[in-house]
Scaffold this active site. Structure first.
Site, PDB file in Angstrom:
ATOM      1  N   ILE A   8       0.837  -1.211   0.000  1.00  0.00           N
ATOM      2  CA  ILE A   8       0.000   0.000   0.000  1.00  0.00           C
ATOM      3  C   ILE A   8       0.868   1.256   0.000  1.00  0.00           C
ATOM      4  O   ILE A   8       0.640   2.197  -0.765  1.00  0.00           O
ATOM      5  CB  ILE A   8      -0.977  -0.018   1.207  1.00  0.00           C
ATOM      6  CG1 ILE A   8      -1.926  -1.221   1.091  1.00  0.00           C
ATOM      7  CG2 ILE A   8      -1.769   1.288   1.288  1.00  0.00           C
ATOM      8  CD1 ILE A   8      -2.772  -1.492   2.325  1.00  0.00           C
ATOM      9  N   ASP A  18      11.116   2.724   6.737  1.00  0.00           N
ATOM     10  CA  ASP A  18      10.648   1.336   6.853  1.00  0.00           C
ATOM     11  C   ASP A  18      11.698   0.566   7.629  1.00  0.00           C
ATOM     12  O   ASP A  18      12.903   0.780   7.435  1.00  0.00           O
ATOM     13  CB  ASP A  18      10.453   0.732   5.445  1.00  0.00           C
ATOM     14  CG  ASP A  18       9.612  -0.536   5.476  1.00  0.00           C
ATOM     15  OD1 ASP A  18      10.013  -1.498   6.177  1.00  0.00           O
ATOM     16  OD2 ASP A  18       8.573  -0.570   4.807  1.00  0.00           O
ATOM     17  N   CYS A  32       2.342   1.122   7.815  1.00  0.00           N
ATOM     18  CA  CYS A  32       3.019  -0.041   8.394  1.00  0.00           C
ATOM     19  C   CYS A  32       2.005  -0.845   9.207  1.00  0.00           C
ATOM     20  O   CYS A  32       0.948  -0.328   9.571  1.00  0.00           O
ATOM     21  CB  CYS A  32       4.185   0.412   9.279  1.00  0.00           C
ATOM     22  SG  CYS A  32       3.699   1.539  10.572  1.00  0.00           S
ATOM     23  N   SER A  57      -3.980   2.834   8.280  1.00  0.00           N
ATOM     24  CA  SER A  57      -3.418   1.508   8.598  1.00  0.00           C
ATOM     25  C   SER A  57      -4.084   0.851   9.798  1.00  0.00           C
ATOM     26  O   SER A  57      -4.917  -0.034   9.635  1.00  0.00           O
ATOM     27  CB  SER A  57      -1.919   1.626   8.835  1.00  0.00           C
ATOM     28  OG  SER A  57      -1.234   1.256   7.668  1.00  0.00           O
ATOM     29  N   ARG A  58      -3.691   1.265  10.985  1.00  0.00           N
ATOM     30  CA  ARG A  58      -4.307   0.737  12.201  1.00  0.00           C
ATOM     31  C   ARG A  58      -4.357   1.860  13.226  1.00  0.00           C
ATOM     32  O   ARG A  58      -3.393   2.626  13.373  1.00  0.00           O
ATOM     33  CB  ARG A  58      -3.504  -0.436  12.782  1.00  0.00           C
ATOM     34  CG  ARG A  58      -3.687  -1.759  12.040  1.00  0.00           C
ATOM     35  CD  ARG A  58      -5.108  -2.332  12.177  1.00  0.00           C
ATOM     36  NE  ARG A  58      -5.294  -3.578  11.455  1.00  0.00           N
ATOM     37  CZ  ARG A  58      -5.760  -3.673  10.201  1.00  0.00           C
ATOM     38  NH1 ARG A  58      -6.085  -2.594   9.527  1.00  0.00           N
ATOM     39  NH2 ARG A  58      -5.916  -4.852   9.634  1.00  0.00           N
ATOM     40  N   ASP A 111      -8.833   6.715   8.818  1.00  0.00           N
ATOM     41  CA  ASP A 111      -9.756   5.637   8.433  1.00  0.00           C
ATOM     42  C   ASP A 111      -9.828   4.593   9.533  1.00  0.00           C
ATOM     43  O   ASP A 111     -10.587   3.640   9.441  1.00  0.00           O
ATOM     44  CB  ASP A 111      -9.266   4.996   7.123  1.00  0.00           C
ATOM     45  CG  ASP A 111     -10.286   4.010   6.552  1.00  0.00           C
ATOM     46  OD1 ASP A 111     -11.494   4.358   6.549  1.00  0.00           O
ATOM     47  OD2 ASP A 111      -9.897   2.901   6.134  1.00  0.00           O
ATOM     48  N   GLU A 135     -11.582   1.489  17.856  1.00  0.00           N
ATOM     49  CA  GLU A 135     -12.655   1.310  16.870  1.00  0.00           C
ATOM     50  C   GLU A 135     -13.415  -0.014  16.998  1.00  0.00           C
ATOM     51  O   GLU A 135     -14.535  -0.145  16.508  1.00  0.00           O
ATOM     52  CB  GLU A 135     -12.095   1.410  15.444  1.00  0.00           C
ATOM     53  CG  GLU A 135     -11.237   0.204  15.034  1.00  0.00           C
ATOM     54  CD  GLU A 135     -10.741   0.281  13.589  1.00  0.00           C
ATOM     55  OE1 GLU A 135     -10.186   1.311  13.195  1.00  0.00           O
ATOM     56  OE2 GLU A 135     -10.923  -0.722  12.871  1.00  0.00           O
ATOM     57  N   HIS A 154     -13.035   2.739   8.692  1.00  0.00           N
ATOM     58  CA  HIS A 154     -12.262   1.608   8.169  1.00  0.00           C
ATOM     59  C   HIS A 154     -12.823   1.131   6.820  1.00  0.00           C
ATOM     60  O   HIS A 154     -13.159  -0.037   6.649  1.00  0.00           O
ATOM     61  CB  HIS A 154     -12.266   0.460   9.187  1.00  0.00           C
ATOM     62  CG  HIS A 154     -11.019  -0.386   9.104  1.00  0.00           C
ATOM     63  ND1 HIS A 154     -10.323  -0.785  10.204  1.00  0.00           N
ATOM     64  CD2 HIS A 154     -10.362  -0.899   8.041  1.00  0.00           C
ATOM     65  CE1 HIS A 154      -9.279  -1.519   9.831  1.00  0.00           C
ATOM     66  NE2 HIS A 154      -9.291  -1.605   8.513  1.00  0.00           N
TER      67      HIS A 154
END
Ligand code: NAI
Length: 345
Positions: free
Chosen positions: A153, A172, A200, A228-229, A253, A258, A290
């Site tokens: 992504i 990264d 990540c 991502s998270r 998102d 959540e 999400h």
């Protein structure tokens, strides 16, 4: 027909699974998977789960007790699984990529909306308010975007940004030496970026990678994009950075807490999450629940690969998309039997 319990079912899931499935009897369950609902899998050797299902120790123990031996995740992320508990008992399979384009494009949609204030303009013109005050954005061309995580992504997001004429800095833990990406250390990325976008996975190292300390290092007026998270961002730190105007806007998102909220309609309830309420109330924060993955191409691929994962499991063949805590694919790369025997155990 083999029965497969399908947790956290939504209408858009059913559509593609029903279209493509010929071999399995799916038992569609609306509730999320957790220790209270795990018993519903009785009679199923395999179950299908999603991102906010609780696949911790307790759930795994109940699933194993009622005879479940495979969990096919219809998603890429797997931070909700207790792999050590599952190892040797239940094979875990996932869909490593279904449409990285869907997610990366959603990230750019959030950035464009935030920057050009499309959400505000939309509401104004519906009310025949054609004033432009407060809608000033900036050219993205020439700005520096910092991309954390340059996997499937992240790389697509980088290409989209390059198409806009933006400069890209990337960080990264495992840089791709073959890619033409300008890697820098995390501190440099935090200090020099006008926009920071997270791509990540959530791991012990990446939890709160955007913490109070990280926000302190950033440029004044930075935009934050998180598709991502949720737990990558310390929400309270983001709130403070929004209040001090360190952060000019955030497109999210995903959100730390959540799990019991996203994908459901709470419009007639009181949501007792003060941090989320404050974030939602800010005009320079856009939250989507999400939905980065939610394109028809992605949904079709998710159903297709999940069905192939089930076929491989029941045929006794190599499990292409299996993952365990010591697997090549986890962030914890160690020796795994998958390379030799085709399965993690
Ligand atoms: P990927 O596995 O292709 O790429 C992840 C990258 O992060 C890799 O290059 C890896 O080396 C890097 N990474 C790992 N640990 C790191 C660390 N400590 N610091 C910096 N980088 C690190 O994964 P992909 O497919 O690009 O997905 C990325 C994330 O996007 C997923 O983990 C998931 O959380 C999220 N996602 C969100 C969706 C949504 O609907 N919003 C849908 C799909 C994925």
């Amino acid at each position: 027909m083999k029965k497969v319990a399908f947790f956290d079912t939504k209408s858009y899931d059913k559509e593609w699974f029903n279209k493509l499935n010929e071999k399995y009897e799916f038992i569609f369950i609306e509730g999320k998977l957790n220790p209270r609902t795990a018993q519903l899998a009785k009679g199923c050797e395999a179950i299908c789960a999603f991102v906010n299902d609780d696949i911790g120790k307790e759930t795994i123990d109940i699933l194993y007790e009622v005879g479940v031996r495979a969990i096919v995740l219809r998603c890429a992320g797997f931070n909700n699984v207790d792999f050590k508990e599952a190892y040797g008992k239940i094979n875990i399979l996932r869909v490593p990529a279904y449409s990285p384009y869907a997610v990366a494009e959603h990230g750019m949609a959030l950035l464009l909306t935030l920057n050009r204030k499309i959400h505000k303009a939309y509401n104004r013109t519906r009310d025949f308010n054609f004033s432009l005050s407060g809608l000033v954005g900036m050219d993205l061309h020439g700005k520096t975007v910092g991309v954390i995580g340059t996997g499937k992504i992240g790389k697509i997001f980088i290409n989209i940004c390059k198409g806009f004429g933006m400069k890209v800095l990337a960080y990264d833990l495992f840089p791709d030496k073959k890619a033409e990406i300008n890697y820098v250390d995390l501190d440099t990325l935090l200090k020099e970026s006008d926009i920071i976008s997270l791509h990540c996975p959530l791991t012990e190292e990446t939890k709160h990678i955007l913490s109070f300390k990280a926000f302190e290092k950033m440029k004044e007026g930075v935009y934050i994009i998180n598709i991502s998270r949720g737990e990558l961002v310390e929400s309270e730190a983001l709130l403070q950075a929004l209040s001090t105007k360190k952060v000019a806007g955030a497109g999210l998102d995903v959100y730390e807490e959540e799990a019991n909220l996203f994908f459901e309609d709470f419009s007639n309830s009181i949501v007792n999450d003060d941090v989320l309420s404050l974030l939602v109330s800010k005009p320079n924060v856009i939250i989507t629940s999400h939905q980065g993955f939610l394109t028809k191409e992605a949904l079709k691929n998710i159903a297709k690969v999940t069905l192939e994962n089930l076929d491989e499991y029941f045929d006794g063949s190599k499990l292409t998309n299996e993952i365990c805590y010591q697997c090549e694919e986890s962030s914890n790369k160690k020796e795994c039997t998958k390379n030799k025997v085709g399965r993690c155990f």
